[in-house]
Design an enzyme around this catalytic site. Structure first.
Site, PDB file in Angstrom:
ATOM      1  N   HIS A 135     -22.380 -10.821  22.805  1.00 13.00           N
ATOM      2  CA  HIS A 135     -20.979 -11.269  22.732  1.00 13.00           C
ATOM      3  C   HIS A 135     -21.208 -12.882  22.129  1.00 13.00           C
ATOM      4  O   HIS A 135     -22.116 -13.651  22.316  1.00 13.00           O
ATOM      5  CB  HIS A 135     -20.573 -11.674  24.228  1.00 13.00           C
ATOM      6  N   ARG A 194     -13.976  -1.947  22.558  1.00 15.79           N
ATOM      7  CA  ARG A 194     -13.216  -1.409  23.670  1.00 15.79           C
ATOM      8  C   ARG A 194     -13.803  -1.823  24.978  1.00 15.79           C
ATOM      9  O   ARG A 194     -14.939  -2.085  25.232  1.00 15.79           O
ATOM     10  CB  ARG A 194     -13.154   0.307  23.609  1.00 15.79           C
ATOM     11  N   GLU A 226     -27.166 -13.786  16.807  1.00 12.72           N
ATOM     12  CA  GLU A 226     -27.020 -12.444  17.339  1.00 12.72           C
ATOM     13  C   GLU A 226     -28.214 -11.683  16.899  1.00 12.72           C
ATOM     14  O   GLU A 226     -28.686 -10.756  17.620  1.00 12.72           O
ATOM     15  CB  GLU A 226     -25.728 -12.025  17.059  1.00 12.72           C
ATOM     16  N   ASN A 241     -24.629  -5.566  26.018  1.00 15.23           N
ATOM     17  CA  ASN A 241     -23.520  -5.989  24.940  1.00 15.23           C
ATOM     18  C   ASN A 241     -24.114  -7.274  24.363  1.00 15.23           C
ATOM     19  O   ASN A 241     -24.738  -8.089  25.079  1.00 15.23           O
ATOM     20  CB  ASN A 241     -22.381  -6.166  25.775  1.00 15.23           C
ATOM     21  N   ASP A 247     -16.950  -8.790  30.111  1.00 12.08           N
ATOM     22  CA  ASP A 247     -18.095  -9.929  29.679  1.00 12.08           C
ATOM     23  C   ASP A 247     -18.717 -10.706  31.006  1.00 12.08           C
ATOM     24  O   ASP A 247     -19.075 -11.676  30.672  1.00 12.08           O
ATOM     25  CB  ASP A 247     -17.584 -10.836  28.687  1.00 12.08           C
ATOM     26  N   SER A 254     -23.224  -5.614  11.276  1.00 13.62           N
ATOM     27  CA  SER A 254     -24.225  -6.302  10.946  1.00 13.62           C
ATOM     28  C   SER A 254     -25.369  -6.432  12.195  1.00 13.62           C
ATOM     29  O   SER A 254     -26.396  -6.439  11.855  1.00 13.62           O
ATOM     30  CB  SER A 254     -23.806  -7.737  10.506  1.00 13.62           C
ATOM     31  N   GLU A 275     -18.642  -3.997  35.479  1.00 11.46           N
ATOM     32  CA  GLU A 275     -17.400  -3.316  35.370  1.00 11.46           C
ATOM     33  C   GLU A 275     -16.525  -4.286  34.816  1.00 11.46           C
ATOM     34  O   GLU A 275     -15.073  -4.179  34.898  1.00 11.46           O
ATOM     35  CB  GLU A 275     -17.118  -2.732  36.646  1.00 11.46           C
TER      36      GLU A 275
HETATM   37  C1  GAR Z   1     -20.098  -9.676  16.702  1.00  9.35           C
HETATM   38  O1  GAR Z   1     -20.019 -11.260  16.573  1.00  9.35           O
HETATM   39  C2  GAR Z   1     -20.171  -9.483  18.140  1.00  9.35           C
HETATM   40  O2  GAR Z   1     -20.731 -10.365  18.988  1.00  9.35           O
HETATM   41  C3  GAR Z   1     -18.855  -9.277  18.390  1.00  9.35           C
HETATM   42  O3  GAR Z   1     -18.307  -8.743  17.377  1.00  9.35           O
HETATM   43  C4  GAR Z   1     -18.943  -8.930  16.206  1.00  9.35           C
HETATM   44  C5  GAR Z   1     -19.298  -7.564  15.519  1.00  9.35           C
HETATM   45  O4  GAR Z   1     -20.173  -8.041  14.426  1.00  9.35           O
HETATM   46  N1  GAR Z   1     -18.762  -8.512  19.664  1.00  9.35           N
HETATM   47  C6  GAR Z   1     -17.587  -8.945  20.418  1.00  9.35           C
HETATM   48  O5  GAR Z   1     -16.705 -10.035  20.104  1.00  9.35           O
HETATM   49  C7  GAR Z   1     -17.652  -7.955  21.496  1.00  9.35           C
HETATM   50  N2  GAR Z   1     -16.453  -8.492  22.662  1.00  9.35           N
HETATM   51  P1  GAR Z   1     -20.990  -6.762  13.614  1.00  9.35           P
HETATM   52  O6  GAR Z   1     -20.208  -5.454  13.450  1.00  9.35           O
HETATM   53  O7  GAR Z   1     -21.503  -7.471  12.163  1.00  9.35           O
HETATM   54  O8  GAR Z   1     -22.206  -6.411  14.415  1.00  9.35           O
END
Ligand code: GAR
Length: 216
Positions: free
Chosen positions: A112, A94, A177, A110, A148, A15, A145
């Site tokens: 989060h 990953r 997001e 990234n 998060d 998304s 590195e």
């Molecule tokens: C999102 O909430 C993103 O912030 C999270 O995965 C979801 C992906 O949703 N990312 C993490 O947790 C990274 N550690 P999406 O595939 O619908 O964009």
């Protein structure tokens, strides 16, 4: 105007990828997605990319257990082949190794779903609920590195409601997001992000954290 070439790394439904695609197509974001790469063969993200004629590549991690650096070298090669200038992790599940970071220094972002440095890692919306915090949110940051830990570019705050479930909270955070990721990419594309130690300053910026605080 130069449209920055981005590479989006995904693992799932995509998304955030879709929000970036939509903003580019509405000319709200001066960027071009050069390639979408997934570590999962059946990620819906790949389908989303193909629907918009964006090259979509699956790079399998099979056989790379304990060799994460070698896998990241494959990612770096594919990104470089597509002349990517900025790498965006969008639900890429990953951990990135120095191999990829060195190939794109200060050029990996990234998103989060929590207000870092609170709740790094996985299942963080549940962790925020379980802890009883009154506000959570989301963070766009440069990737370093650590897990998060990189310098924070933008955060959005989402209040936690008494009747929230993991799903309802995740959904409200996700809406934020979708806004802040494009905003961060936009600032990067304009060359307006300056990293000073742990802080990211917005050059000539009218935006500050408050602009993104509460968005009912
Ligand atoms: C999102 O909430 C993103 O912030 C999270 O995965 C979801 C992906 O949703 N990312 C993490 O947790 C990274 N550690 P999406 O595939 O619908 O964009």
């Amino acid at each position: 105007m130069h449209r920055i070439k981005i590479g989006v790394l995904v693992s799932g439904r995509g998304s955030n990828l879709q929000a970036i695609i939509d903003n580019i197509e509405k000319s709200l974001l001066p960027a071009k997605i050069a390639v979408v790469i997934s570590d999962q063969p059946d990620a819906y993200s790949l389908e989303r990319a193909r629907k918009h004629n964006i090259p979509a590549v699956h790079i399998s991690a099979k056989g790379y257990k304990g060799k994460r650096g070698e896998y990241d070298a494959l990612l770096a090669a594919e990104l470089q082949k597509n002349r990517v200038e900025l790498v965006c992790l969008a639900g890429f599940m990953r951990v990135i190794t120095p191999t990829l970071i060195k190939a794109f220094p200060n050029r990996i972002l990234n998103i989060h779903p929590a207000l870092l440095p609170a709740f790094p890692g996985l299942h963080v919306q549940k962790a925020a609920l379980d802890h009883g915090v009154k506000f959570s949110g989301c963070t766009v940051h440069f990737v370093d590195e650590g897990m998060d830990t990189g310098p924070i570019i933008i955060q959005a705050v989402v209040p936690i409601l008494d009747n929230d479930t993991e799903d309802s909270l995740s959904e409200r955070i996700l809406r934020q997001e979708h806004k802040i990721y494009s905003r961060a990419i936009h600032l990067y594309a304009e060359g307006r992000l300056k990293i000073e130690g742990r802080r990211v300053l917005v050059i000539d910026g009218k935006i500050n954290a408050a602009e993104f605080l509460l968005n009912p």
